[in-house]
Scaffold this motif. Structure first.
Motif, PDB file in Angstrom:
ATOM      1  N   THR A  44       0.827  -1.218   0.000  1.00 44.92           N
ATOM      2  CA  THR A  44       0.000   0.000   0.000  1.00 44.92           C
ATOM      3  C   THR A  44       0.861   1.268   0.000  1.00 44.92           C
ATOM      4  O   THR A  44       0.497   2.269   0.605  1.00 44.92           O
ATOM      5  CB  THR A  44      -0.926   0.013   1.228  1.00 44.92           C
ATOM      6  OG1 THR A  44      -0.134  -0.130   2.427  1.00 44.92           O
ATOM      7  CG2 THR A  44      -1.942  -1.116   1.157  1.00 44.92           C
ATOM      8  N   GLU A  60      -4.883   8.952   4.421  1.00 42.96           N
ATOM      9  CA  GLU A  60      -4.972   8.145   3.204  1.00 42.96           C
ATOM     10  C   GLU A  60      -4.749   6.667   3.491  1.00 42.96           C
ATOM     11  O   GLU A  60      -5.314   5.807   2.815  1.00 42.96           O
ATOM     12  CB  GLU A  60      -3.967   8.630   2.161  1.00 42.96           C
ATOM     13  CG  GLU A  60      -4.274  10.028   1.637  1.00 42.96           C
ATOM     14  CD  GLU A  60      -3.235  10.504   0.646  1.00 42.96           C
ATOM     15  OE1 GLU A  60      -2.811   9.687  -0.206  1.00 42.96           O
ATOM     16  OE2 GLU A  60      -2.831  11.682   0.704  1.00 42.96           O
ATOM     17  N   TYR A  61      -3.917   6.360   4.473  1.00 39.07           N
ATOM     18  CA  TYR A  61      -3.678   4.968   4.848  1.00 39.07           C
ATOM     19  C   TYR A  61      -4.585   4.551   6.008  1.00 39.07           C
ATOM     20  O   TYR A  61      -5.137   3.454   6.002  1.00 39.07           O
ATOM     21  CB  TYR A  61      -2.205   4.765   5.232  1.00 39.07           C
ATOM     22  CG  TYR A  61      -1.917   3.371   5.741  1.00 39.07           C
ATOM     23  CD1 TYR A  61      -1.778   2.308   4.856  1.00 39.07           C
ATOM     24  CD2 TYR A  61      -1.796   3.117   7.109  1.00 39.07           C
ATOM     25  CE1 TYR A  61      -1.526   1.019   5.317  1.00 39.07           C
ATOM     26  CE2 TYR A  61      -1.540   1.835   7.582  1.00 39.07           C
ATOM     27  CZ  TYR A  61      -1.405   0.781   6.680  1.00 39.07           C
ATOM     28  OH  TYR A  61      -1.161  -0.483   7.145  1.00 39.07           O
ATOM     29  N   ALA A  78      -0.554   4.706  -0.537  1.00 40.74           N
ATOM     30  CA  ALA A  78      -1.484   5.300   0.413  1.00 40.74           C
ATOM     31  C   ALA A  78      -0.825   5.911   1.638  1.00 40.74           C
ATOM     32  O   ALA A  78      -1.511   6.571   2.421  1.00 40.74           O
ATOM     33  CB  ALA A  78      -2.501   4.247   0.866  1.00 40.74           C
ATOM     34  N   GLU A 137       0.650  13.519   3.989  1.00 43.70           N
ATOM     35  CA  GLU A 137      -0.483  12.630   3.721  1.00 43.70           C
ATOM     36  C   GLU A 137      -1.460  12.700   4.883  1.00 43.70           C
ATOM     37  O   GLU A 137      -1.071  12.544   6.037  1.00 43.70           O
ATOM     38  CB  GLU A 137       0.040  11.206   3.490  1.00 43.70           C
ATOM     39  CG  GLU A 137      -1.038  10.152   3.422  1.00 43.70           C
ATOM     40  CD  GLU A 137      -1.106   9.352   4.725  1.00 43.70           C
ATOM     41  OE1 GLU A 137      -2.205   9.349   5.320  1.00 43.70           O
ATOM     42  OE2 GLU A 137      -0.098   8.750   5.127  1.00 43.70           O
ATOM     43  N   THR A 168      -8.049   8.206   0.122  1.00 38.34           N
ATOM     44  CA  THR A 168      -7.034   7.599  -0.746  1.00 38.34           C
ATOM     45  C   THR A 168      -7.368   7.841  -2.206  1.00 38.34           C
ATOM     46  O   THR A 168      -8.527   7.738  -2.614  1.00 38.34           O
ATOM     47  CB  THR A 168      -6.968   6.073  -0.510  1.00 38.34           C
ATOM     48  OG1 THR A 168      -6.910   5.801   0.884  1.00 38.34           O
ATOM     49  CG2 THR A 168      -5.728   5.493  -1.177  1.00 38.34           C
TER      50      THR A 168
END
Length: 262
Positions: free
Chosen positions: A140, A200-201, A143, A197, A175
């Motif tokens: 991932t 997003e994860y 992400a 970020e 995401t």
């Protein structure tokens, strides 16, 4: 007349900063081990503010001394491929723990090896626990900030191969869902600057990552904080980049000496 580096206003990469610092050290050695910031900036073709910033870093790392504006080299430069000036060698686990306490955030060291994202070290700070790996961290990269920073450092064909093996998928409502949208997003991100970020994860988490590239090694140092503290993220990312710059300067001195810009 030769132009001074850094006058275009673009931010230097970490390795560029290392190389510029090496040039200042070269000039110090050429001058017999001592000189003022103005003299060194002029001879190294660097803007004075850049020279001051790098000289302060060199003082902090114990490579030079500042005596009322006169900078003095503390030891001769080594030109062999042996140990770097700054010893002992960096211990990643200790470094991420120190960063976690200093930045008040969870900290991670990641590398890209053999076509996969590898989590090398995670800080052990009960006050700032790391993000729970609820989706395979290796699969991932699109992400999370650490993975995005690594992907940005890859050559286009390497990145395409990675995303074919680990397709872009939506993990949270924040995401990027489609491969073409992710590629467009990467194209807008500066390759060597911090990546930010937000959720997003993992929902409730904000992250930042800074690239570290020396020779063939592709790595990044990242941090995470609760999304409710997202206002801190930009400042933390800038501080993380400064700390990474200091470590690169200390740990890659011998490499940079052989490869510094003409």
């Amino acid at each position: 007349m030769a132009s001074r580096e850094g006058e275009s206003g673009t931010a230097p990469t970490l390795i560029q900063s290392v190389r510029r610092a090496v040039r200042l050290l070269d000039e110090l050695e050429r001058r017999g081990g001592a000189g003022s910031a103005k003299q060194l900036a002029r001879e190294a073709l660097l803007p004075l503010p850049t020279a001051y910033h790098l000289l302060r870093t060199l003082v902090h790392e114990g490579l030079i001394r500042n005596d009322n504006g006169v900078y003095t080299l503390l030891s001769p430069l080594r030109r062999d491929a042996g140990p770097t000036i700054h010893e002992p060698a960096l211990r990643i686990e200790a470094w991420v723990n120190t960063l976690s306490l200093d930045l008040d955030a969870a900290v991670y060291f990641v590398q890209y090896r053999d076509g996969e994202v590898e989590l090398g070290a995670v800080s052990d700070n009960p006050a700032r626990p790391p993000v729970q790996e609820w989706a395979d961290f290796r699969a991932t990269a699109h992400a999370h900030a650490a993975g995005q920073s690594l992907l940005l450092q890859l050559e286009p064909e390497q990145r395409l191969d990675h995303l074919r093996r680990h397709p872009v998928t939506a993990l949270t409502p924040h995401t990027v869902e489609l491969p073409r949208d992710f590629e467009r997003r990467l194209a807008t991100l500066p390759r060597r600057l911090p990546v930010l970020e937000h959720q997003e994860y993992a929902l409730g988490t904000a992250c930042a990552a800074v690239p570290i590239t020396v020779g063939a090694e592709t790595a990044a140092i990242a941090l995470s904080i609760p999304a409710s503290e997202g206002a801190r993220l930009r400042d933390l990312a800038d501080r993380l980049q400064r700390r990474a710059e200091q470590v690169l300067l200390a740990q890659t001195f011998a490499v940079a000496t052989h490869s510094h810009e003409p």
